[in-house]
Design a protein around this motif. Sequence first.
Motif, PDB file in Angstrom:
ATOM      1  N   TRP A 265      14.422  38.756   0.746  1.00 42.07           N
ATOM      2  CA  TRP A 265      13.254  38.797  -0.289  1.00 42.07           C
ATOM      3  C   TRP A 265      13.812  38.350  -1.453  1.00 42.07           C
ATOM      4  O   TRP A 265      12.856  38.262  -2.266  1.00 42.07           O
ATOM      5  N   VAL A 266      14.791  37.844  -1.601  1.00 42.85           N
ATOM      6  CA  VAL A 266      15.349  37.506  -3.131  1.00 42.85           C
ATOM      7  C   VAL A 266      14.576  36.511  -3.547  1.00 42.85           C
ATOM      8  O   VAL A 266      14.062  35.255  -3.039  1.00 42.85           O
ATOM      9  N   ASP A 267      13.812  36.292  -4.972  1.00 46.72           N
ATOM     10  CA  ASP A 267      13.112  35.493  -5.642  1.00 46.72           C
ATOM     11  C   ASP A 267      11.795  35.303  -5.150  1.00 46.72           C
ATOM     12  O   ASP A 267      10.941  34.682  -5.636  1.00 46.72           O
TER      13      ASP A 267
ATOM     14  N   VAL B 220      12.027  40.360  -6.438  1.00 49.64           N
ATOM     15  CA  VAL B 220      13.295  40.933  -5.735  1.00 49.64           C
ATOM     16  C   VAL B 220      14.427  40.042  -6.379  1.00 49.64           C
ATOM     17  O   VAL B 220      14.461  38.876  -6.242  1.00 49.64           O
ATOM     18  N   SER B 221      15.334  40.991  -6.751  1.00 45.76           N
ATOM     19  CA  SER B 221      16.486  40.308  -7.589  1.00 45.76           C
ATOM     20  C   SER B 221      17.868  40.746  -7.015  1.00 45.76           C
ATOM     21  O   SER B 221      18.870  40.214  -7.449  1.00 45.76           O
ATOM     22  N   ALA B 222      17.916  41.766  -6.306  1.00 45.27           N
ATOM     23  CA  ALA B 222      19.459  42.176  -5.810  1.00 45.27           C
ATOM     24  C   ALA B 222      19.699  41.489  -4.546  1.00 45.27           C
ATOM     25  O   ALA B 222      19.231  41.741  -3.599  1.00 45.27           O
ATOM     26  N   PRO B 223      20.565  40.501  -4.586  1.00 44.73           N
ATOM     27  CA  PRO B 223      20.873  39.519  -3.499  1.00 44.73           C
ATOM     28  C   PRO B 223      21.916  40.474  -2.494  1.00 44.73           C
ATOM     29  O   PRO B 223      21.710  39.984  -1.225  1.00 44.73           O
ATOM     30  N   THR B 224      22.272  41.425  -2.745  1.00 42.74           N
ATOM     31  CA  THR B 224      23.104  42.321  -2.123  1.00 42.74           C
ATOM     32  C   THR B 224      22.368  43.221  -1.213  1.00 42.74           C
ATOM     33  O   THR B 224      22.743  43.864  -0.331  1.00 42.74           O
ATOM     34  N   ILE B 225      21.181  43.775  -1.618  1.00 44.29           N
ATOM     35  CA  ILE B 225      20.324  44.794  -0.972  1.00 44.29           C
ATOM     36  C   ILE B 225      19.248  44.270  -0.097  1.00 44.29           C
ATOM     37  O   ILE B 225      19.149  44.632   1.062  1.00 44.29           O
TER      38      ILE B 225
ATOM     39  N   LEU C 150      13.139  46.047  -7.596  1.00 42.96           N
ATOM     40  CA  LEU C 150      12.217  44.819  -7.908  1.00 42.96           C
ATOM     41  C   LEU C 150      12.722  44.688  -9.430  1.00 42.96           C
ATOM     42  O   LEU C 150      12.735  45.902 -10.374  1.00 42.96           O
ATOM     43  N   ASP C 151      12.902  43.482  -9.942  1.00 36.24           N
ATOM     44  CA  ASP C 151      13.410  43.291 -11.591  1.00 36.24           C
ATOM     45  C   ASP C 151      11.921  43.369 -12.456  1.00 36.24           C
ATOM     46  O   ASP C 151      11.163  42.470 -11.923  1.00 36.24           O
ATOM     47  N   MET C 152      11.891  44.207 -13.183  1.00 34.37           N
ATOM     48  CA  MET C 152      10.641  44.664 -13.814  1.00 34.37           C
ATOM     49  C   MET C 152      10.234  43.340 -14.617  1.00 34.37           C
ATOM     50  O   MET C 152       9.284  43.141 -15.202  1.00 34.37           O
ATOM     51  N   ARG C 153      11.454  42.407 -15.185  1.00 36.98           N
ATOM     52  CA  ARG C 153      11.271  41.720 -16.206  1.00 36.98           C
ATOM     53  C   ARG C 153      10.382  40.430 -15.396  1.00 36.98           C
ATOM     54  O   ARG C 153       9.603  39.674 -16.280  1.00 36.98           O
ATOM     55  N   THR C 154      10.811  40.085 -14.276  1.00 39.74           N
ATOM     56  CA  THR C 154      10.266  38.839 -13.718  1.00 39.74           C
ATOM     57  C   THR C 154       9.387  39.339 -12.284  1.00 39.74           C
ATOM     58  O   THR C 154       8.747  38.466 -11.931  1.00 39.74           O
TER      59      THR C 154
END
Length: 391
Positions: free
Chosen positions: A170-172, A161-166, A154-158
């Motif tokens: 779930w991205v965005d 879920v932000s890692a498109p490769t993993i 998880l991207d803590m800033r936003t």
Amino acid sequence: MTLDVGARRRRTRDPVLTAITELGSATRADLSRVTGLSRSAVGECVAGLLSDGLIVETMTDEPSGGRGRPATVLRLSSRRGVLLGIDLGHAHVTAAAATSGGEVLAECSGELDVDHCPERALDLAAILAKRALRRSGHRLDEVMGIAAGIPGPLDMRTNVVSAPTILSDWVDLDPAAELEQRLGRAVLVGNDADMGAQGERAFGAARRFDDFLYIKASHGIGAGIVLGGQTYRGSTGIAGEIGHTHIPGASNWCRCGSRGCLETVVSISAVRERLAHVLSTSGSDMDVNLLPPLAELARNSSAARVLTDAGRTIGRVVADLVNCLNPAAIVLGGELGAGGTPFVGGVRESIDRYAQPASANTVQVTAGQLGARAELLGTIATAMRASTLIG
Ligand SMILES: [Zn+2]
């Protein structure tokens, strides 16, 4: 709710609740004086705490300000509370209701392809959480805190879920907002390996440790990193993705789009494939397709060698982390963590061989004590801590 509003709310809730706890009872003016917060900030915070049932307001017999009006004071709520924890793995969802002390009262599970069906997984998570709550004999308005673990970064800033490769499907997505919408209550969301670390720290093998790594080795391989008693998530929240470390000589494609990642060599499915092969060629009557526990398979010497090899491979990557972070313990969790002495011994061997002796000699390597429930119990431990802060 934006991250800024949540962070601001936590910054006021913490001192206000601490002041009420220390004073026993307090007026809004007392809280403003003790915390240094403005009257309006205290008023806003108190309104939220009252509506979440964390505090109660009662009349006193003493007049207020000499005008003969009875004063009102605020106290911590003595109401019986309940916590909800939700563990989303790659192929399962489990929810549990627990007492405010962490004792599990009811637990409900379901299987589904979490990686590729995020909406359905979140729907199921909410259904199972409500079912566990009902079975525990509690209502949603009695819930003091909810936390969930997801099998990706998880991207803590936003908060998304932000890692498109993993965890590409779930991205965005903002899992906290999605679950909050479905449950009608704030939900704290973190990475599953971090939750496993919190579970083992609160209830299992890491209880004595402030500096340790929890390695979740199942379909994916991730590390929950605890340093100085705090979860370390890196600058944006992606720390601990050790499953995508390149292993020399490995060349299979990984789900992340790269080749030769640790996960392609020692995910639980790769290890089970190898176990099936050695068991069939060694004349064993154990059927690996029936998914017997790894510790049971480890009684077969050929299977034990496969598990030791898997431990050595993961240990090679962990040894670099031992050099870098000098942890007091490595706690092995996930399905491979249940591989018993051969697996743990393999990790130990690689650390002794590749980490600097000063760090290798002091680090304990141990299997987790909570098995497959570490992540779920970690969400309960997180909900316990969050129960006074989120809202
Ligand atoms: Zn990879």
